[in-house]
Motif scaffolding. Sequence first.
Motif, mmCIF file in Angstrom:
data_model
loop_
_atom_site.group_PDB
_atom_site.id
_atom_site.type_symbol
_atom_site.label_atom_id
_atom_site.label_comp_id
_atom_site.label_asym_id
_atom_site.label_seq_id
_atom_site.Cartn_x
_atom_site.Cartn_y
_atom_site.Cartn_z
ATOM 1 N N GLN A 139 -13.299 -7.501 8.980
ATOM 2 C CA GLN A 139 -13.031 -8.499 7.667
ATOM 3 C C GLN A 139 -11.785 -7.815 7.004
ATOM 4 O OE1 GLN A 139 -16.668 -8.609 5.492
ATOM 5 N NE2 GLN A 139 -17.916 -9.129 7.013
ATOM 6 N N LYS A 140 -11.873 -7.388 5.745
ATOM 7 C CA LYS A 140 -10.637 -7.050 4.918
ATOM 8 C C LYS A 140 -10.632 -5.510 4.535
ATOM 9 C CE LYS A 140 -13.438 -8.199 1.001
ATOM 10 N NZ LYS A 140 -13.557 -9.053 -0.302
ATOM 11 N N SER A 141 -9.553 -5.229 3.981
ATOM 12 C CA SER A 141 -9.473 -3.733 3.645
ATOM 13 C C SER A 141 -9.033 -3.958 2.208
ATOM 14 C CB SER A 141 -8.229 -3.004 4.209
ATOM 15 O OG SER A 141 -8.684 -2.778 5.854
ATOM 16 N N VAL A 142 -9.444 -3.087 1.296
ATOM 17 C CA VAL A 142 -9.206 -3.122 -0.298
ATOM 18 C C VAL A 142 -8.480 -1.783 -0.287
ATOM 19 C CG1 VAL A 142 -10.151 -3.050 -2.608
ATOM 20 C CG2 VAL A 142 -11.291 -4.556 -0.581
ATOM 21 N N ALA A 143 -7.484 -1.717 -0.853
ATOM 22 C CA ALA A 143 -6.739 -0.662 -1.465
ATOM 23 C C ALA A 143 -6.739 -0.364 -2.905
ATOM 24 C CB ALA A 143 -5.080 -0.622 -0.923
ATOM 25 N N LEU A 144 -7.430 0.863 -3.281
ATOM 26 C CA LEU A 144 -7.448 1.046 -4.630
ATOM 27 C C LEU A 144 -6.639 2.206 -5.110
ATOM 28 C CD1 LEU A 144 -11.368 1.131 -4.329
ATOM 29 C CD2 LEU A 144 -9.822 -0.772 -5.389
ATOM 30 N N PHE A 145 -5.747 2.138 -6.137
ATOM 31 C CA PHE A 145 -5.083 3.129 -6.606
ATOM 32 C C PHE A 145 -5.265 3.777 -7.782
ATOM 33 C CE2 PHE A 145 -2.746 0.721 -3.483
ATOM 34 C CZ PHE A 145 -2.258 1.436 -2.579
ATOM 35 N N TYR A 146 -5.298 5.050 -8.042
ATOM 36 C CA TYR A 146 -5.926 5.625 -9.153
ATOM 37 C C TYR A 146 -4.849 6.635 -9.855
ATOM 38 C CZ TYR A 146 -10.581 4.037 -7.715
ATOM 39 O OH TYR A 146 -11.553 3.272 -7.302
ATOM 40 N N GLU A 161 -5.503 -3.994 -4.445
ATOM 41 C CA GLU A 161 -4.904 -5.116 -3.525
ATOM 42 C C GLU A 161 -5.874 -5.250 -2.323
ATOM 43 O OE1 GLU A 161 -1.027 -5.796 -1.014
ATOM 44 O OE2 GLU A 161 -0.614 -4.780 -2.847
ATOM 45 N N VAL A 162 -6.179 -6.318 -2.112
ATOM 46 C CA VAL A 162 -7.023 -7.039 -1.176
ATOM 47 C C VAL A 162 -6.347 -7.480 0.036
ATOM 48 C CG1 VAL A 162 -8.985 -8.439 -0.197
ATOM 49 C CG2 VAL A 162 -8.876 -7.505 -2.575
ATOM 50 N N LEU A 163 -6.338 -6.827 1.220
ATOM 51 C CA LEU A 163 -5.536 -7.237 2.432
ATOM 52 C C LEU A 163 -6.630 -8.039 3.505
ATOM 53 C CD1 LEU A 163 -3.839 -3.959 3.177
ATOM 54 C CD2 LEU A 163 -2.839 -5.931 2.099
ATOM 55 N N GLU A 218 1.118 12.558 -9.304
ATOM 56 C CA GLU A 218 0.056 12.280 -9.802
ATOM 57 C C GLU A 218 -0.671 11.033 -8.952
ATOM 58 O OE1 GLU A 218 1.661 9.666 -13.702
ATOM 59 O OE2 GLU A 218 1.116 11.971 -13.997
ATOM 60 N N GLY A 219 -1.786 10.998 -9.074
ATOM 61 C CA GLY A 219 -2.753 9.741 -8.652
ATOM 62 C C GLY A 219 -2.864 9.950 -7.219
ATOM 63 N N TYR A 220 -3.741 9.000 -6.685
ATOM 64 C CA TYR A 220 -4.317 8.803 -5.389
ATOM 65 C C TYR A 220 -4.549 7.595 -4.938
ATOM 66 C CZ TYR A 220 -8.774 9.051 -7.770
ATOM 67 O OH TYR A 220 -10.093 8.931 -8.174
ATOM 68 N N TRP A 221 -4.756 7.048 -3.712
ATOM 69 C CA TRP A 221 -5.347 6.042 -3.105
ATOM 70 C C TRP A 221 -6.629 6.192 -2.431
ATOM 71 C CZ3 TRP A 221 -5.252 6.585 1.911
ATOM 72 C CH2 TRP A 221 -4.424 7.223 2.446
ATOM 73 N N VAL A 222 -7.063 5.069 -2.269
ATOM 74 C CA VAL A 222 -8.618 5.092 -1.703
ATOM 75 C C VAL A 222 -8.637 3.693 -0.678
ATOM 76 C CG1 VAL A 222 -11.064 4.950 -1.607
ATOM 77 C CG2 VAL A 222 -9.730 6.444 -3.410
ATOM 78 N N ILE A 223 -8.788 3.852 0.585
ATOM 79 C CA ILE A 223 -9.050 2.419 1.397
ATOM 80 C C ILE A 223 -10.395 2.272 1.466
ATOM 81 C CG2 ILE A 223 -8.330 1.360 3.408
ATOM 82 C CD1 ILE A 223 -5.992 1.883 1.391
ATOM 83 N N GLU A 224 -10.812 1.031 1.303
ATOM 84 C CA GLU A 224 -12.075 0.538 1.686
ATOM 85 C C GLU A 224 -12.287 -0.487 2.753
ATOM 86 O OE1 GLU A 224 -14.157 -0.915 -1.781
ATOM 87 O OE2 GLU A 224 -14.417 1.246 -2.554
ATOM 88 N N SER A 225 -12.578 -0.109 3.799
ATOM 89 C CA SER A 225 -12.280 -1.248 5.150
ATOM 90 C C SER A 225 -13.826 -1.654 5.547
ATOM 91 C CB SER A 225 -11.795 -0.594 6.079
ATOM 92 O OG SER A 225 -10.425 -0.177 5.786
ATOM 93 N N GLN A 226 -13.783 -2.961 5.917
ATOM 94 C CA GLN A 226 -15.155 -3.377 6.346
ATOM 95 C C GLN A 226 -14.781 -3.799 7.919
ATOM 96 O OE1 GLN A 226 -15.757 -6.656 3.329
ATOM 97 N NE2 GLN A 226 -16.575 -5.160 1.904
ATOM 98 N N PRO A 227 -15.612 -3.688 8.736
ATOM 99 C CA PRO A 227 -15.307 -4.067 9.999
ATOM 100 C C PRO A 227 -15.086 -5.406 10.268
ATOM 101 C CG PRO A 227 -17.315 -2.847 10.120
ATOM 102 C CD PRO A 227 -16.960 -2.879 8.589
ATOM 103 N N ILE A 260 -4.910 4.470 8.705
ATOM 104 C CA ILE A 260 -4.350 5.585 7.702
ATOM 105 C C ILE A 260 -3.981 7.013 8.234
ATOM 106 C CG2 ILE A 260 -5.709 4.855 5.830
ATOM 107 C CD1 ILE A 260 -7.557 7.142 5.913
ATOM 108 N N LYS A 261 -4.099 7.062 9.423
ATOM 109 C CA LYS A 261 -3.452 8.220 10.402
ATOM 110 C C LYS A 261 -1.979 8.194 10.600
ATOM 111 C CE LYS A 261 -7.888 9.478 12.116
ATOM 112 N NZ LYS A 261 -8.862 9.937 13.311
ATOM 113 N N GLN A 262 -1.486 6.925 10.614
ATOM 114 C CA GLN A 262 -0.153 6.659 10.975
ATOM 115 C C GLN A 262 0.613 6.877 9.736
ATOM 116 O OE1 GLN A 262 0.093 2.541 11.812
ATOM 117 N NE2 GLN A 262 -0.543 2.850 13.940
#
Length: 119
Positions: A50-57, A67-69, A39-48, A76-78
């Motif tokens: 800058q930082k990436s934000v991983a959201l887990f639902y 989590e902010v990286l 169950e659940g899924y993740w979403v990655i928000e990236s800004q050129p 995410i293709k790797q």
Amino acid sequence: MKNNTYYRLTLLAVILSLSVTAATFGQGRQNRLTNSPREGYWVIESQPRQKSVALFYNDDNQLIYKEVLSKKRLNIKQAKTQESLKAVLEQALRQWAVSQKTGGNPIQNDQQWLAAELN
């Protein structure tokens, strides 16, 4: 007579190749389903640059962990990145389930689970 035998052999070859192809696709789909979290899924928000934000639902579309990286872009293709995201998702789902059962506090964000998995 030779013509009729030729058509039968051709038809048999086509049926055989289709059955092998269908079996191969069916196995790949089964492997993907067993490797993915229940169950659940993740979403990655990236800004050129800058930082990436991983959201887990969870399956109810509730944000359970964020989590902010800083200064880190995720590819995410790797396969390694996907495995890390899956591991953190499973960890977040377990922690969330425990907090729901005990009536405790929700999961604290930015615990660096993903950063530790990626290193």
